[in-house]
Design an enzyme around this catalytic site. Structure first.
Site, PDB file in Angstrom:
ATOM      1  N   GLN A 207       0.820  -1.205   0.000  1.00 30.54           N
ATOM      2  CA  GLN A 207       0.000   0.000   0.000  1.00 30.54           C
ATOM      3  C   GLN A 207       0.859   1.262   0.000  1.00 30.54           C
ATOM      4  OE1 GLN A 207      -2.654  -2.224   3.257  1.00 30.54           O
ATOM      5  NE2 GLN A 207      -3.255  -0.093   3.041  1.00 30.54           N
ATOM      6  N   PHE A 238      -5.948  -4.027   3.608  1.00 31.02           N
ATOM      7  CA  PHE A 238      -6.602  -3.708   4.875  1.00 31.02           C
ATOM      8  C   PHE A 238      -5.659  -3.068   5.896  1.00 31.02           C
ATOM      9  CE2 PHE A 238      -8.506  -7.790   3.314  1.00 31.02           C
ATOM     10  CZ  PHE A 238      -9.627  -7.226   2.735  1.00 31.02           C
ATOM     11  N   ARG A 320      -5.244   7.901  16.940  1.00 32.59           N
ATOM     12  CA  ARG A 320      -6.580   7.816  16.350  1.00 32.59           C
ATOM     13  C   ARG A 320      -7.577   7.201  17.330  1.00 32.59           C
ATOM     14  NH1 ARG A 320      -9.071   8.430  11.126  1.00 32.59           N
ATOM     15  NH2 ARG A 320      -7.110   9.373  10.454  1.00 32.59           N
ATOM     16  N   ARG A 352      -7.468  -1.574   8.931  1.00 31.65           N
ATOM     17  CA  ARG A 352      -8.647  -0.791   8.554  1.00 31.65           C
ATOM     18  C   ARG A 352      -9.351  -0.189   9.782  1.00 31.65           C
ATOM     19  NH1 ARG A 352     -12.896  -3.592   4.390  1.00 31.65           N
ATOM     20  NH2 ARG A 352     -13.776  -1.713   3.444  1.00 31.65           N
ATOM     21  N   PHE A 354      -7.652   1.771  11.888  1.00 35.24           N
ATOM     22  CA  PHE A 354      -6.409   2.340  12.422  1.00 35.24           C
ATOM     23  C   PHE A 354      -6.569   2.909  13.831  1.00 35.24           C
ATOM     24  CE2 PHE A 354      -2.644   5.138  12.362  1.00 35.24           C
ATOM     25  CZ  PHE A 354      -1.722   4.304  11.760  1.00 35.24           C
ATOM     26  N   GLU A 723     -12.910   2.977   5.428  1.00 35.81           N
ATOM     27  CA  GLU A 723     -12.863   2.554   6.826  1.00 35.81           C
ATOM     28  C   GLU A 723     -14.150   2.751   7.625  1.00 35.81           C
ATOM     29  OE1 GLU A 723      -8.414   3.199   8.417  1.00 35.81           O
ATOM     30  OE2 GLU A 723      -9.291   4.976   7.481  1.00 35.81           O
TER      31      GLU A 723
END
Length: 773
Positions: A207, A238, A320, A352, A354, A723
């Site tokens: 990615q 993912f 996050r 996914r 995060f 997400e």
């Protein structure tokens, strides 16, 4: 740049167009790295992995492996010509272990041979001299020892202690959240091809091509311009192919550089699962103070995250989590603390959502507990805590909620799901059915879109227009099955008003678009779509000037429509205009660049505007629970998701469906289990259960919120989709809690994932509670 004023006729964007590789996927004709024809002399590589979780590496004996026919060599840390580094953020995260092995599956060396099976067998014959040390495997034990890979992070707003001390009601709890393996269909793979003067071409299932490029260059002691990374497609990612591919690509490139031969490295499923990181499992300890209506006055949450042996991406994952612990609710006094606990397990990484899912399941547990303790409707407790005029619109981390759609999406999904009728019907069922209990739950999401690190919120694209009117498109995003390529191609086709098949989608390549960010954080379409839009718009402006001169009109008169360029009643084909522009020596190529506006973040104070905008959604889930076996089944799911003005609603619907099922898997059946020695025992489909086709709800009603363009100036006013819907799978777990609560009242004690064993424990606890009552 006013994106809305640039396009007069919409013909491509907003249509439900099939994934560009859909037919080839179904037919098995889509080429992945392992399908590429191998060059003569290609070697195959396999890792020598640590069989123990913690120990001192005194050395190894590779003589038996080297004596095997077809084995080309064995290489380890001492053989790296450049830097033995693969950390995505921090130094000290090495490709090969040097003195210490700190988790089972730690890479010690790489073996190369003429075929894959020989390399794999040879790797098993390398004798390791490891002096075993006591591993730390439990998150809470690591916390007690103050064993961390990073300093703690804190989001603090108001006076939590004062709010808790004065609150009419105070509740507390602990939630264990399991991790999750990415279980992409295509395991990690790279194919490194040496060139002249030490140059290296690397095909990587990644990615983040730029990260692979830079780390391979560092490992080989080269400048970045000597390494090119290419990615046509991945068989799933993912998040698991954001930082981890550098390990595989780096080893393959090292072998290729040492031997002068191409080298392919692919991991067997077992090796992939023990050697690469996963979603972080967490423990959340929380305390909340509320008033009589259940409105939150103060919330204190301490998270213990399993980082594993190294930081990897744990820091931003925790960030996050802390910025999503509020989810949809205004919390005037908040203290959210996250600890990155060091354990002798593989370093966990991006997945996914995060970190967002861990924060959201925590606050939803808090809300559900408040409602059950106060004997209130959970949806009513949610509603009194939503961001809004009666509560507030400022998040604990300092970002104002300016595009609030919470009431809109939750009211709509409750209506379409026939909540009132089904709630009464399920309650009546549970009153007369002691064995099979049913549960119902609704939950909302507010998910922030942008990378936590501001500098990552940028992208580039390269667009060429050829003389026949065909268009070449390249950008920094990667395709992992999510439909990014067709969406960005639609954007370019829309700008030029040509058919989609006139736009050629090409492999992502660091030699064409440099310094790319990872395709992650749900930003793929936002960033790359806008970069491509800017590139195409710049070319179109130059072509429009040529057209105006040709028709002898003002530029404002020129209209692009259906593959032709019009000026009043006259027109020429787009290809004819391209030839005219070339003849006048007008540039028909452009490199577009886009940087997300308005965002900023202070990592020290944990305040700012980390997100460009929020995505909203809501789900209602109904489940059945067998109280004798612990088996659960999701019977129905109703989902409503905000995607702004969708670029491709067909692709978006697929993303919503897949994300929900993946989220449901995280909270119901996907369980990672290490034994007391630190060996991962869930290493394949026989021991690690992902959702199958029969786990998808028989009634699966998915809708996109209509006529709500993004208030922020994103590409064609769309919103991210990758997400956010994953968190809606938590509604299934909440519905299981609801079913268990029907047994004895009170607050169900249920951790995640809700495996049959976990459900049975919770059922027994509920029965005990009922007997006590």
């Amino acid at each position: 740049m006013n994106i809305d004023a640039k396009i007069v006729h919409r013909s491509i964007v907003g249509k439900g167009i099939a994934h560009d590789s859909a037919a080839r996927h179904v037919a098995g004709e889509a080429n992945y790295i392992d399908d590429m024809p191998e060059l003569p002399g290609t070697l195959h590589a396999a890792f020598v992995l640590s069989p123990v979780a913690h120990g001192k590496l005194n050395g190894f004996d590779a003589s038996e492996a080297l004596a095997m026919d077809g084995v080309a060599g064995v290489w380890a840390a001492k053989d790296v010509p450049g830097h033995n580094e693969v950390g995505p953020i921090l130094n000290g995260e090495t490709l090969f272990a040097e003195d210490i092995v700190d988790h089972e599956g730690r890479v010690i060396a790489v073996v190369a041979a003429q075929d894959f099976e020989t390399a794999y067998r040879a790797a098993k014959k390398v004798k390791l001299d490891i002096e075993k040390l006591e591993p730390v495997l439990d998150i809470e034990e690591a916390h007690r020892r103050k064993s961390y890979v990073l300093p703690p992070q804190e989001v603090i707003e108001g006076d939590v202690d004062k709010a808790l001390a004065s609150a009419p009601h105070v509740f507390s709890g602990k939630l264990h959240m399991g991790g999750q393996d990415h279980f992409y269909l295509e395991t990690h793979i790279a194919y490194a091809i040496p060139g002249e003067n030490g140059e290296m071409l690397v095909h990587s299932s990644t990615q983040h091509p730029t990260e692979v490029q830079h780390h391979v260059a560092g490992i080989l002691g080269l400048h970045a311009n000597a390494v090119e990374c290419q990615v046509r497609r991945m068989g799933g990612g993912f998040g698991g192919k954001e930082s981890q591919p550098t390990i595989i690509a780096g080893a393959a490139a090292l072998v290729a550089a040492k031997t002068g031969k191409p080298c392919k490295m692919r991991l067997k499923r077992r090796d992939d699962m023990i050697a690469t990181g996963k979603r972080h499992d967490y423990v959340a300890n929380w305390k909340v103070g509320v008033d009589g209506r259940g409105r939150i006055l103060g919330l204190d949450v301490e998270y213990l995250a399993r980082a594993g042996n190294l930081p990897d991406l744990t820091g931003p994952v925790i960030t996050r989590t802390l910025t999503h612990t509020d989810n949809s609710y205004f919390i005037p006094n908040a203290r959210f603390i996250g600890h990155a606990c060091k354990t002798n397990t593989v370093s966990n990484t991006a997945f996914r959502g995060f970190g967002g899912p861990q924060g959201i399941i925590t606050i939803e547990t808090v809300i559900d507990t408040i409602a059950r303790e106060l004997r209130l409707d959970p949806n009513a407790v949610r509603a009194v805590n939503y961001y809004g005029d009666e509560t507030g619109d400022m998040t604990p981390y300092g970002q104002k909620v300016e595009d609030n759609r919470l009431v809109e999406v939750t009211d709509a999904v409750l209506a379409s799901a026939e909540w009132q009728y089904r709630r009464a019907e399920i309650d009546a069922h549970n009153a007369t059915n002691p064995v099979i209990r049913r549960g119902l739950a609704m939950m909302p999401i507010k998910f922030g879109i942008s990378f936590n690190l501001t500098s990552l919120n940028q992208a580039g694209a390269l667009v060429h227009v050829y003389l026949d009117g065909s268009i070449f498109l390249n950008h920094g995003g990667t395709e992992m099955g999510q439909g990014l390529f067709v969406k960005v191609a639609q954007v370019v086709a829309e700008v030029f008003q040509v058919e989609l098949d006139m736009v050629r989608i090409s492999s992502t390549a660091t030699g064409k678009v440099p310094n790319t960010s990872a395709t992650a954080a749900s930003t793929g379409s936002d960033l790359n779509g806008m970069a491509a839009f800017k590139a195409a718009t710049a070319i179109k402006a130059r072509m429009t000037k040529v057209a105006a001169e040709h028709f002898d009109v003002e530029e404002e008169v020129i209209v692009y429509r259906e593959g032709r360029v019009h000026a009043d009643n006259h027109s020429i084909s787009f290809g004819e205009l391209a030839k005219m522009a070339w003849a006048k020596r007008v540039q028909l190529s452009e490199a577009g660049h886009y940087a997300t506006p308005k965002i900023h973040w202070d990592g020290k104070t944990m305040k700012g505007r980390p997100f460009f905008y929020f995505s909203y959604g809501a789900a209602v889930a109904e489940v059945a629970v067998d109280t004798l076996t612990g088996e659960t089944r999701c019977l129905r799911a109703d989902i409503l998701q905000d995607v702004g003005s969708p670029l491709n609603p067909a692709i978006d619907l697929g993303q919503i469906e897949g994300a929900f099922v993946q989220g449901m898997g995280w909270v119901t059946c996907e369980e990672l289990w290490w034994d007391k020695a630190g060996k991962l025992r869930t290493v394949g489909p026989s021991t690690y259960k992902i959702p199958g086709s029969r786990d998808v709800p028989p009634q699966f009603n998915v809708r996109i919120l209509d006529n709500v363009p993004n208030r922020e100036e994103t590409v064609f006013r769309s919103k991210a989709i990758g997400e956010p819907p994953l968190m809606l799978g938590i509604s299934v777990w909440l519905a299981i809690r609801d079913a268990i609560a029907s047994i004895g009242g009170g607050v169900p004690q249920l951790d995640s994932p809700a495996t049959p064993e976990a459900v049975l424990r919770s059922v027994q606890d509920a029965k005990g509670h009922a007997n006590d009552a």
